[in-house]
Design an enzyme around this catalytic site. Structure first.
Site, PDB file in Angstrom:
ATOM      1  N   GLY A 121      26.398  72.071 -16.297  1.00  0.00           N
ATOM      2  CA  GLY A 121      26.968  70.749 -16.573  1.00  0.00           C
ATOM      3  C   GLY A 121      25.897  69.676 -16.643  1.00  0.00           C
ATOM      4  NE  ARG A 129      29.756  74.852 -17.186  1.00  0.00           N
ATOM      5  CZ  ARG A 129      29.247  74.226 -16.116  1.00  0.00           C
ATOM      6  NH1 ARG A 129      28.407  74.852 -15.330  1.00  0.00           N
ATOM      7  NH2 ARG A 129      29.592  72.988 -15.843  1.00  0.00           N
ATOM      8  CG  ASP A 168      26.378  79.858  -9.547  1.00  0.00           C
ATOM      9  OD1 ASP A 168      26.178  80.496  -8.489  1.00  0.00           O
ATOM     10  OD2 ASP A 168      27.494  79.414  -9.866  1.00  0.00           O
ATOM     11  CE  LYS A 221      22.989  71.048 -13.434  1.00  0.00           C
ATOM     12  NZ  LYS A 221      23.883  71.835 -14.294  1.00  0.00           N
ATOM     13  CB  THR A 222      24.792  69.990  -9.693  1.00  0.00           C
ATOM     14  OG1 THR A 222      26.218  69.859  -9.833  1.00  0.00           O
ATOM     15  CG2 THR A 222      24.476  70.121  -8.218  1.00  0.00           C
ATOM     16  CG  ASP A 271      29.367  69.568  -8.804  1.00  0.00           C
ATOM     17  OD1 ASP A 271      29.776  68.627  -9.503  1.00  0.00           O
ATOM     18  OD2 ASP A 271      29.543  70.761  -9.093  1.00  0.00           O
TER      19      ASP A 271
END
Ligand code: FBP
Length: 547
Positions: free
Chosen positions: A77, A141, A172, A198-199, A201
């Site tokens: 993402g 992805r 992941d 990175k994320t 979230d």
């Protein structure tokens, strides 16, 4: 390309670097490391990249470096700041030797396997400095996990003379980066692999990785909009706004936004799990706040819901775990079942407890739980309309309380889901600086021959000058977890800690926020102006670091 006034002004922004990275650097090695759990199993799987020391860069003597070719991949993402990781990496390798080259693989890890790439020249890089998005090379992805993919990748790596690959991704993708590093090291291919955290979230963090990039900008963007909704809500005084926030499993985004805007309710999935709450418990909690506010004549409010909530309700979690294993093992058979019979089929196959829960779920939610997993085997929680599910159930409960004379009020709901709105926002100063530093650090890890490391920049609530740059062996963050029905080495996801300062600060105030209307309106991210407005780290980071 037509540009906005902000884009033009922002292109000239020079991201701040830690002092140690401003000139020549040398490596200071720390102690050897161990994985966070399952040490023996992880060591056996990563004989070449296990146990390496932590690394910190300190000021050093300039030495002549040969030109190097580097490949970069954006994985998963989008998160604000990805372009600055790439520009930091580019500037880093060019500073070491102006003849170094950077190749970008197109549309994620699939670009490596399919040999789809471009050379990133300074003209291209300059177009994307300090901008949001991943559009410089696109993201994807595709999961890099099979030997054939690694070997296909190696062909193009050799053809382009690439010495190192930088994979910018979440937990992941960084797990896969480590598997790839190990594979190339075991085969003695002379190819290094470096990860970058990175994320949006915020769940890729630990002692050495203080935050994943993009979390700062995404939370500030959502908080701006939630603040606007709260002002609207406090003006019209007629709606309850149910706002679902992205973040996959962890509730870091919802919690950070709650700390920024002081809503009436914020559900934290990790607490729901710890308290073994049922869906009905969550609904009752929200309905009680609605009823208490109604008793004071306030038929309005805001409810923040983390997108992963459903998976954290213990009974639902058990159901999803059985569904994951069942669907992984019976994918071919399930694909042959007609859509109209799928619900009955699943009900007939699950254990009694899970079958009963599955049968009790509204049609839409039940269906969503059996739809395609993402390539990492996760339920696509962002597609489950939890905000509607909860508001519908709250409405039913309030109607029942009304009949029983326990509630007098009006309940009208509006629904929102904020996720994509924040993932490509122009990076805040924090993310612009942090990402540029992460990319620059990655170039130094490469120059120093490291592989299987994640770029790390710490001390991030201090001014950027004082940030500490280095590398963390990825194996250090790993444990064994069940995925697709099998035990696999993965980076441990960082969930909200209920004994951590961000949650405790929220929990100490939420009862007051529930009843009083004490909304905060953060306003839009500021890119220019006083440092206390422009350069603030998230509340989460500040509280975690005791500020
Ligand atoms: P990453 O973990 O890849 O950074 O993804 C973040 C995220 O935005 C999650 O919050 C969300 O659940 C998911 O991506 C949505 O996925 P998609 O972009 O495929 O719709």
């Amino acid at each position: 390309m037509t540009k906005s006034a902000l884009q033009i002004a922002r292109a000239a922004y020079q991201p701040k670097l830690p002092k140690a990275l401003k000139g020549a650097v040398k490596v200071k090695e720390g102690e050897p490391t161990q994985s966070v759990a399952d040490q023996e199993a992880i060591k056996a799987l990563f004989p070449n990249t296990y146990g390496m020391p932590l690394i910190q860069f300190v000021e050093g003597e300039a030495v002549a470096m040969p030109a190097i070719n580097v490949g970069v991949i954006l994985s998963g993402g989008q998160a604000p700041g990805g372009h600055n990781v790439i520009s930091g990496l580019f500037d880093g390798i060019k500073t070491l030797n102006k003849d170094s080259k950077l190749y970008g693989f197109i549309l994620g890890p699939g670009g490596l396997v399919d040999h789809n790439y471009i050379e990133l020249t300074s003209d291209i890089i300059d177009e994307y400095r300090n901008t949001g998005g991943f559009d410089i090379i696109g993201s994807g992805r595709t999961k890099l996990e099979k030997q054939e993919q690694f070997d296909k990748g190696l062909e193009i790596i050799k053809e382009l003379g690439i010495k190192a690959l930088v994979i910018i991704g979440g937990d992941d993708s960084n797990t896969n980066a480590c598997v790839l590093a190990e594979y190339y090291a075991a085969k003695n291919c002379g190819v290094q692999v470096i990860g970058c955290p990175k994320t949006i979230d915020g769940d890729l963090k630990n002692e050495m990785i203080e935050t994943s990039f993009g979390f700062d900008t995404a939370c500030k963007t959502y908080s701006e909009v939630i603040g606007n909704i709260q002002r609207d809500c406090n003006s019209a005084r007629k709606y309850w706004h149910f706002i679902k926030l992205m973040g996959r499993s962890a509730s870091h985004i919802a919690l950070e936004c709650a700390l920024q805007v002081q809503p009436n309710v914020c559900i934290v999935s990790e607490e729901v799990e710890a308290k073994n709450m049922s869906l009905d418990d969550v609904v009752t909690y929200i309905a009680q706040v609605v009823a208490d506010r109604a008793a004071q004549g306030n038929n309005f409010g805001t409810v923040l819901i983390p997108e992963g909530l459903i998976e954290f309700i213990p009974a639902m979690k058990r159901l999803i775990a059985e569904l994951n294993d069942f669907l992984a093992a019976n994918a071919a058979e399930f694909a042959l079942i007609k859509k109209s019979h799928q619900r009955e089929y699943i009900i007939s196959k699950l254990s009694k407890e899970n079958s009963d829960i599955y049968a009790s779920l509204p049609e839409g939610v039940a269906r969503q739980l059996t739809l395609d997993r993402d390539p990492h085997g996760n339920v696509q929680v962002s597609l489950i309309e939890t905000e509607k599910l909860l508001s519908d159930m709250v409405a039913v409960k309030l109607a029942q309380w009304k009949e029983e004379g326990k509630y007098v009020g009006k309940f009208a709901a509006q629904h929102h889901f904020f996720g994509y709105e924040g993932r490509c926002a122009a990076p805040s100063n924090f993310d612009a600086d942090y990402c540029y530093s992460l990319g620059y650090t990655a170039s130094m890890l490469i120059a120093n021959g490291k592989t299987g490391y994640m770029s790390s920049v710490r001390n991030t609530t201090a001014p950027a000058e004082e940030w500490i740059a280095g590398g963390v062996p990825i194996t250090m963050m790993m444990n064994m977890e069940r995925r697709h029905g099998e035990m696999k080495p993965v980076i441990q996801k960082a969930l909200v800690k209920l004994d951590g300062a961000p949650f405790k600060t929220f929990a100490a105030q939420r009862d007051r926020w529930a009843i009083e209307t004490d909304y905060v309106y953060p306003g839009p991210i500021q890119y220019f102006g006083p440092t206390e407005v422009c350069d603030q780290a998230t509340k989460t980071l500040q509280l975690e670091q005791g500020k």
